[in-house]
Design an enzyme around this catalytic site. Sequence first.
Site, PDB file in Angstrom:
ATOM      1  N   LYS A 183       0.794  -1.188  -0.124  1.00 17.89           N
ATOM      2  CA  LYS A 183      -0.196  -0.094   0.181  1.00 17.89           C
ATOM      3  C   LYS A 183       0.607   1.146  -0.022  1.00 17.89           C
ATOM      4  O   LYS A 183       0.510   2.303  -0.542  1.00 17.89           O
ATOM      5  CB  LYS A 183      -1.074   0.126   0.994  1.00 17.89           C
ATOM      6  CG  LYS A 183      -0.633  -0.073   2.624  1.00 17.89           C
ATOM      7  CD  LYS A 183      -1.661  -0.152   3.387  1.00 17.89           C
ATOM      8  CE  LYS A 183      -1.265  -0.514   4.775  1.00 17.89           C
ATOM      9  NZ  LYS A 183      -0.556  -1.929   5.248  1.00 17.89           N
ATOM     10  N   HIS A 187      -1.011  -8.562  12.031  1.00 19.96           N
ATOM     11  CA  HIS A 187      -1.599  -7.982  13.432  1.00 19.96           C
ATOM     12  C   HIS A 187      -2.941  -9.341  14.033  1.00 19.96           C
ATOM     13  O   HIS A 187      -3.534  -8.543  14.439  1.00 19.96           O
ATOM     14  CB  HIS A 187      -2.568  -6.802  12.813  1.00 19.96           C
ATOM     15  CG  HIS A 187      -1.781  -5.748  12.079  1.00 19.96           C
ATOM     16  ND1 HIS A 187      -0.728  -5.035  12.602  1.00 19.96           N
ATOM     17  CD2 HIS A 187      -1.899  -5.248  10.875  1.00 19.96           C
ATOM     18  CE1 HIS A 187      -0.320  -4.305  11.857  1.00 19.96           C
ATOM     19  NE2 HIS A 187      -0.898  -4.363  10.591  1.00 19.96           N
ATOM     20  N   ASN A 223      -1.562   7.010   6.337  1.00 16.54           N
ATOM     21  CA  ASN A 223      -0.614   6.272   6.970  1.00 16.54           C
ATOM     22  C   ASN A 223       0.672   6.010   6.801  1.00 16.54           C
ATOM     23  O   ASN A 223       1.685   5.315   6.816  1.00 16.54           O
ATOM     24  CB  ASN A 223      -1.123   4.471   6.916  1.00 16.54           C
ATOM     25  CG  ASN A 223      -0.525   3.614   8.039  1.00 16.54           C
ATOM     26  OD1 ASN A 223      -0.577   3.720   9.325  1.00 16.54           O
ATOM     27  ND2 ASN A 223      -0.052   2.433   7.519  1.00 16.54           N
TER      28      ASN A 223
END
Length: 452
Positions: free
Chosen positions: A124, A192, A147
Amino acid sequence: MKTDAASMKVANKHIVVIGLGMTGLSVVNHLVAKDDGAKVSVIDTRATPPGADKLPNNVALHAGGWNMEWLLSADLIVASPGIALATPELKAAAQQGIEIVGDIELFARDVAAPVIGITGSNGKSTVTSLLGEMAKAAGIDVGVGGNIGFAALDMLAYDHALYVLELSSFQLETTSSLEMASAVFLNLSEDHMDRYDGMEDYRQAKLRIFDQTQLAVWNQDDLQTKAPEGKHAESFGFSQGDYTLTLSDGNEWLTAKGDPVMAVSDIALVGRHNVANCLAAMALADSVGIAREAQCQAMREYCGLPHRCQQVLERNGILWVNDSKATNPASTLAALDGLKLAGKLHLLVGGDGKGAEFSALKPVLAALDVTLYCYGRDGHAFAGLVDAPVMVETMQQAMDIAAQTAMAGDMVLLSPACASFDQFTNFMVRGETFAAYAKTITEQGAKELATE
């Protein structure tokens, strides 16, 4: 700036910001700049939170723990992405009916220009930056952040004509009203798992990017990224379908809706995964009318971001490559995909594994001439992937051994498959340390050889 009801929700409210740092400070500055009577307070569980010295005088700070009195008296809570909604203190506030949002939701309520969003387990940052370069090549005043790089709220002050945002699953969890011209879900792989209740929970957080987008772009090689029906006006696939590869005279070409655009060999980015990233960026660029010529110019010139398969040193025929951004197994797999070397690979892995499973690396490593160096808190989790791994405590110890054993034609690759937080502030510091230490130990080795 928007003047509808959504943008007025903070007026004359008691707003509690959870977590400082770059994001938290951007939230505070954004709210204070509105000057609409809101009372802003900050809670940070760290004793000395970064950015505390930059807080405006009229913003109170509670550091070193939670302040439940502040939290439960808030009209609105703005939580930094690193703080899980499942945190008991936030759950208690939610049970009281207090709205909890993130910085991207505040951005959504005030942004007036078109927005493009990018999410995915890997790639990303590359797609976000490449798309930004495409817009710049077309002469568009573009803000690139979220981000990555600039905090989204800080960019609003520049009144850009287009915003390109990298959006993490953490940010998407607390965002509900971000309208976008287009959005992409690049891929899904395990990451995560210390924060989510399994892969489906993680996937659903990512899929929120499609809730209010005009064009949904998804990866037809990874059906888990497919946009749900009915939440967008259009849907395009990349890797197959509308944006794909075709063969012409034995050469691969990036192709958009059946039209060849440019040869894959002309792409400046390295690696097969970056071919898919270019296809995704083209689909997003088309959604806002970025000229094809500008898209091609950016793809020919853009070489990627630091800490992503970045060659930092070549000395005595040995390559030192910094892929510190590889914070999960899929990123490391991408770095190894199609890797061809004249000599041996010295691969450094380890750090904070975030509950991930690393067994997918085993067959790939088996096909390579590799020495595996395992370090950090979860280095032991890699021990069974190869015969005779080198087990050490720190990255620098691994580099010391690699420097002593590597020969011309070899590559020393930092692609840790883990987060950095056990030994470094972030992946950037880890990568910078790798680059600096590689230079130090190779220069020292050269001096020792000269004096023998």
